[in-house]
Scaffold this motif. Structure first.
Motif, PDB file in Angstrom:
ATOM      1  N   THR A 127      40.258  38.293  39.243  1.00  0.00           N
ATOM      2  CA  THR A 127      41.472  38.790  39.879  1.00  0.00           C
ATOM      3  C   THR A 127      42.502  39.204  38.839  1.00  0.00           C
ATOM      4  O   THR A 127      42.762  38.458  37.895  1.00  0.00           O
ATOM      5  N   TYR A 180      44.479  37.866  33.759  1.00  0.00           N
ATOM      6  CA  TYR A 180      43.320  37.700  34.635  1.00  0.00           C
ATOM      7  C   TYR A 180      43.201  36.256  35.118  1.00  0.00           C
ATOM      8  O   TYR A 180      43.597  35.324  34.425  1.00  0.00           O
ATOM      9  N   VAL A 181      42.612  36.124  36.307  1.00  0.00           N
ATOM     10  CA  VAL A 181      42.334  34.806  36.875  1.00  0.00           C
ATOM     11  C   VAL A 181      40.910  34.839  37.429  1.00  0.00           C
ATOM     12  O   VAL A 181      40.486  35.844  38.002  1.00  0.00           O
ATOM     13  N   GLU A 207      46.227  39.654  38.845  1.00  0.00           N
ATOM     14  CA  GLU A 207      47.281  39.246  39.775  1.00  0.00           C
ATOM     15  C   GLU A 207      48.376  40.294  39.896  1.00  0.00           C
ATOM     16  O   GLU A 207      48.946  40.478  40.975  1.00  0.00           O
ATOM     17  N   SER A 208      48.657  40.974  38.823  1.00  0.00           N
ATOM     18  CA  SER A 208      49.651  42.051  38.828  1.00  0.00           C
ATOM     19  C   SER A 208      49.174  43.101  37.832  1.00  0.00           C
ATOM     20  O   SER A 208      49.466  43.013  36.644  1.00  0.00           O
ATOM     21  N   ARG A 263      50.047  45.738  41.558  1.00  0.00           N
ATOM     22  CA  ARG A 263      49.229  45.290  42.693  1.00  0.00           C
ATOM     23  C   ARG A 263      48.189  44.274  42.247  1.00  0.00           C
ATOM     24  O   ARG A 263      47.764  44.254  41.088  1.00  0.00           O
ATOM     25  N   GLN A 264      47.771  43.463  43.178  1.00  0.00           N
ATOM     26  CA  GLN A 264      46.701  42.505  42.913  1.00  0.00           C
ATOM     27  C   GLN A 264      45.361  43.157  43.228  1.00  0.00           C
ATOM     28  O   GLN A 264      45.208  43.844  44.246  1.00  0.00           O
ATOM     29  N   THR A 283      41.037  42.343  43.081  1.00  0.00           N
ATOM     30  CA  THR A 283      39.950  41.397  42.857  1.00  0.00           C
ATOM     31  C   THR A 283      38.639  42.157  42.740  1.00  0.00           C
ATOM     32  O   THR A 283      38.293  42.954  43.610  1.00  0.00           O
TER      33      THR A 283
END
Lengths: 114, 117
Positions: free
Chosen positions: A77, A64-65, A79-80, A17-18, A20
């Protein structure tokens, strides 16, 4: 004087799951940082930002983003999400424009990935 | 390489005892900064002190004191007459003046101090 606030404080999610994690500071500090804290590793830098729209990788950026469209916000975030990303995440900012000042930390976000 | 070593993983003392937390650092830079942070059981990180590499004077703040010795690359932290409220994880950290990560702190792994009544 709110300082740095992180949300959510606690999050449970599932693999893939994403997620944030939000970070908001009211001081208009230029520099912001994301760390993760794990037993036996202390705190390790994930990403940092010198100003709006300027971000760069730290020690452990994989998976990570980040973005920094406004000075006061620095969301992180996943992402996965993976189980290895179960950790406590700290956002921080620095007041001093030179590299001398201490970091001010948020209260942390505890993330569990099942 | 920049590195911070806190060799003591856990320390347990009885209230009113003095305790010293060790911190050894490695850096090739001549200008750098050293920090101590406290993380109480509630989880937040509280800044305690910053020293720059040109100031080797020891510092005292109430029951807390810090001994900075460049000759041994150490920045030790002593709590005098410890109290239960001192129970926390203590982190030593290093920042170098120049280089990447814009003043990122490099943390040691922390020392968990337990003060028993």
């Amino acid at each position: 004087d709110a300082g740095i606030t992180q949300s959510p404080r606690y999050k449970i999610t599932e693999t893939g799951r994403q997620v944030t994690l939000m970070c908001h500071q009211t001081w208009s500090h230029s520099y912001m940082f994301w760390y993760r804290q794990d037993l036996g590793h202390g705190l390790r830098l994930i990403y940092y930002s010198a100003a709006a729209d300027i971000t760069d990788k730290g020690e452990v950026p994989d998976g990570y983003v980040v973005s920094r469209s406004k000075t006061e916000n620095f969301p992180l975030t996943l992402e996965s999400a993976t189980r290895s990303q179960t950790s406590v995440y700290f956002c921080a900012s620095r007041r001093d424009p030179a590299n001398t000042g201490e970091l001010f930390f948020g209260e942390g976000s505890r993330l569990t990935v099942l | 390489a920049q590195k911070v070593t806190q060799a003591q993983t856990e320390i347990s003392v009885v209230e009113k005892e003095d305790v010293t937390l060790d911190c050894v650092y490695e850096t090739r830079d001549t200008t750098y900064y050293l920090f101590w942070y406290k993380q109480p059981p509630s989880g937040e990180l509280v800044f305690l002190i910053r020293r720059n590499s040109f100031d080797e004077q020891n510092e005292i703040s109430g029951r807390y004191s810090w001994n900075f010795q460049k000759s041994t690359s150490s920045f030790n932290f002593t709590i005098t007459a410890s109290q239960v409220v001192d129970s926390a994880v203590y982190f030593c950290a290093l920042r170098f003046q120049y280089g990447g990560s814009q003043g990122n702190l490099i943390f040691g792994k922390g020392t968990k101090l337990s003060v028993k009544p």
